[in-house]
Design a protein around this motif. Structure first.
Motif, short mmCIF file in Angstrom:
data_model
loop_
_atom_site.label_atom_id
_atom_site.label_comp_id
_atom_site.label_asym_id
_atom_site.label_seq_id
_atom_site.Cartn_x
_atom_site.Cartn_y
_atom_site.Cartn_z
N VAL A 102 -5.22 -40.78 -16.58
CA VAL A 102 -3.81 -41.08 -16.27
C VAL A 102 -3.47 -40.61 -14.85
N SER A 103 -3.92 -39.39 -14.48
CA SER A 103 -3.58 -38.90 -13.13
C SER A 103 -4.26 -39.76 -12.06
N GLY A 104 -5.48 -40.23 -12.34
CA GLY A 104 -6.17 -41.12 -11.39
C GLY A 104 -5.40 -42.42 -11.22
N TYR A 105 -4.96 -42.97 -12.35
CA TYR A 105 -4.20 -44.23 -12.31
C TYR A 105 -2.90 -44.04 -11.51
N VAL A 106 -2.17 -42.96 -11.82
CA VAL A 106 -0.88 -42.73 -11.16
C VAL A 106 -1.10 -42.50 -9.66
N ARG A 107 -2.16 -41.74 -9.31
CA ARG A 107 -2.44 -41.47 -7.91
C ARG A 107 -2.64 -42.80 -7.14
N VAL A 108 -3.38 -43.71 -7.75
CA VAL A 108 -3.72 -44.97 -7.08
C VAL A 108 -2.51 -45.92 -7.04
N ARG A 109 -1.86 -46.09 -8.18
CA ARG A 109 -0.72 -47.02 -8.25
C ARG A 109 0.48 -46.54 -7.43
N ALA A 110 0.81 -45.23 -7.57
CA ALA A 110 1.95 -44.70 -6.81
C ALA A 110 1.62 -44.73 -5.32
N GLY A 111 0.35 -44.66 -4.98
CA GLY A 111 -0.07 -44.72 -3.58
C GLY A 111 -0.10 -46.16 -3.05
N GLY A 112 0.12 -47.12 -3.93
CA GLY A 112 0.17 -48.52 -3.51
C GLY A 112 -1.20 -49.18 -3.37
N PHE A 113 -2.21 -48.64 -4.04
CA PHE A 113 -3.57 -49.18 -3.94
C PHE A 113 -3.91 -50.07 -5.14
N PRO A 114 -4.94 -50.91 -4.99
CA PRO A 114 -5.30 -51.80 -6.10
C PRO A 114 -6.14 -51.12 -7.19
N VAL A 115 -6.02 -51.64 -8.41
CA VAL A 115 -6.98 -51.32 -9.48
C VAL A 115 -7.49 -52.71 -9.88
N GLU A 116 -8.64 -53.07 -9.33
CA GLU A 116 -9.09 -54.46 -9.32
C GLU A 116 -9.05 -55.16 -10.67
N MET A 117 -9.57 -54.49 -11.72
CA MET A 117 -9.65 -55.21 -13.01
C MET A 117 -8.25 -55.42 -13.62
N LEU A 118 -7.32 -54.51 -13.33
CA LEU A 118 -5.96 -54.70 -13.85
C LEU A 118 -5.22 -55.76 -13.02
N ASP A 119 -5.49 -55.77 -11.71
CA ASP A 119 -4.87 -56.78 -10.84
C ASP A 119 -5.37 -58.18 -11.21
N ALA A 120 -6.64 -58.26 -11.63
CA ALA A 120 -7.22 -59.57 -11.97
C ALA A 120 -6.48 -60.22 -13.15
N VAL A 121 -5.88 -59.38 -14.02
CA VAL A 121 -5.14 -59.95 -15.16
C VAL A 121 -3.63 -59.79 -14.94
N ASN A 122 -3.26 -59.56 -13.67
CA ASN A 122 -1.84 -59.43 -13.28
C ASN A 122 -1.10 -58.36 -14.06
N GLU A 135 0.88 -37.85 -4.50
CA GLU A 135 0.32 -36.56 -4.09
C GLU A 135 0.23 -35.59 -5.28
N ALA A 136 1.28 -35.59 -6.12
CA ALA A 136 1.26 -34.70 -7.31
C ALA A 136 0.12 -35.11 -8.23
N ALA A 137 -0.05 -36.43 -8.43
CA ALA A 137 -1.11 -36.91 -9.31
C ALA A 137 -2.48 -36.57 -8.74
N GLN A 138 -2.59 -36.65 -7.42
CA GLN A 138 -3.87 -36.33 -6.76
C GLN A 138 -4.23 -34.86 -6.99
N THR A 139 -3.21 -33.99 -6.88
CA THR A 139 -3.45 -32.55 -7.10
C THR A 139 -3.92 -32.31 -8.53
N ILE A 140 -3.27 -32.98 -9.48
CA ILE A 140 -3.67 -32.81 -10.90
C ILE A 140 -5.10 -33.34 -11.09
N HIS A 141 -5.36 -34.54 -10.55
CA HIS A 141 -6.69 -35.17 -10.71
C HIS A 141 -7.79 -34.27 -10.15
N SER A 142 -7.52 -33.70 -8.99
CA SER A 142 -8.53 -32.90 -8.32
C SER A 142 -8.78 -31.57 -9.05
#
Ligand code: HEM
Length: 180
Positions: A102-122, A135-142
């Protein structure tokens, strides 16, 4: 000795997720190293992000499965503290895997980056674009990875001890397919 085994579906899910987890952790660290070829780094990020989504689905499936078909009882010779410790570590692993995914997902999505397989199914982003949230999610993930790695070491150490002792505990989850 105990003859009780996990169902074949549970065993298969366990070993597939174990292999994925063992791959995800070094990939997560290596993909951030500087001086790597851009195409290699992109590939590692794609593997890590999408592998994490698949892992999340596998963990969710295992939890649903576990609720539907409880774990076989442990051999009677195991001391009560070991039974409690094994269960605590297993639940800790489930929780930390969910925290990581969940923290990885939030870090990427809140950062505005793609998650290719989820984007492929819109699939829509489930969190808003926010640098502070990313940033908070990144700290948790790390930081959560250290707890996850510690739990994995305890879990693997105990599993190996049972495997060498041939006391019937390791045989509950091995082999991944068939009766063994
Ligand atoms: C259970 C699943 C996961 C595990 C075990 C895991 C593990 C890790 C580890 C060990 C790192 C290195 C952390 C560091 O060096 O500080 C990392 C980094 C990273 N992970 Fe994951 N991860 C998982 C799921 C995900 C998911 C689902 C995503 C995104 C969809 C993701 C995105 C990232 C990103 C972007 C980084 C780089 C750190 C950053 O710049 O924010 N991870 N991961």
């Amino acid at each position: 000795m105990s003859g009780a085994k996990y169902a074949v579906g549970t065993r298969l899910l366990h070993w597939v997720s174990a292999i994925m987890i063992v791959g995800m952790i070094p990939i997560g660290v290596i993909m951030q190293q500087e001086g790597m070829q851009r195409s290699t780094q992109d590939l590692l990020f794609i593997m890590h992000k999408n592998g994490g989504v698949i892992l999340f689905a596998l963990v969710a499936l295992r939890l649903i499965w576990r609720a539907a078909s409880p774990a076989p009882v442990l051999p009677a010779h195991m001391p009560a503290w070991q039974v409690k410790a094994a269960s605590g570590v297993q639940w800790g692993l489930y929780i930390m895997l969910l925290v990581m995914a969940v923290s990885g997902y939030v870090r990427v999505r809140a950062g505005g980056f793609p998650v290719e397989m989820l984007d492929a199914v819109n699939a829509p982003a489930l969190v808003p674009r926010s640098d502070a949230l990313a940033e908070a999610a990144q700290t948790i993930h790390s930081n959560a990875r250290f707890v996850l790695v510690a739990l994995i070491l305890v879990h693997v150490g105990a599993a190996l001890r049972h495997a060498f002792a041939r006391d019937g505990v390791f045989g509950r989850i091995w082999p991944p397919l068939g009766r063994g």
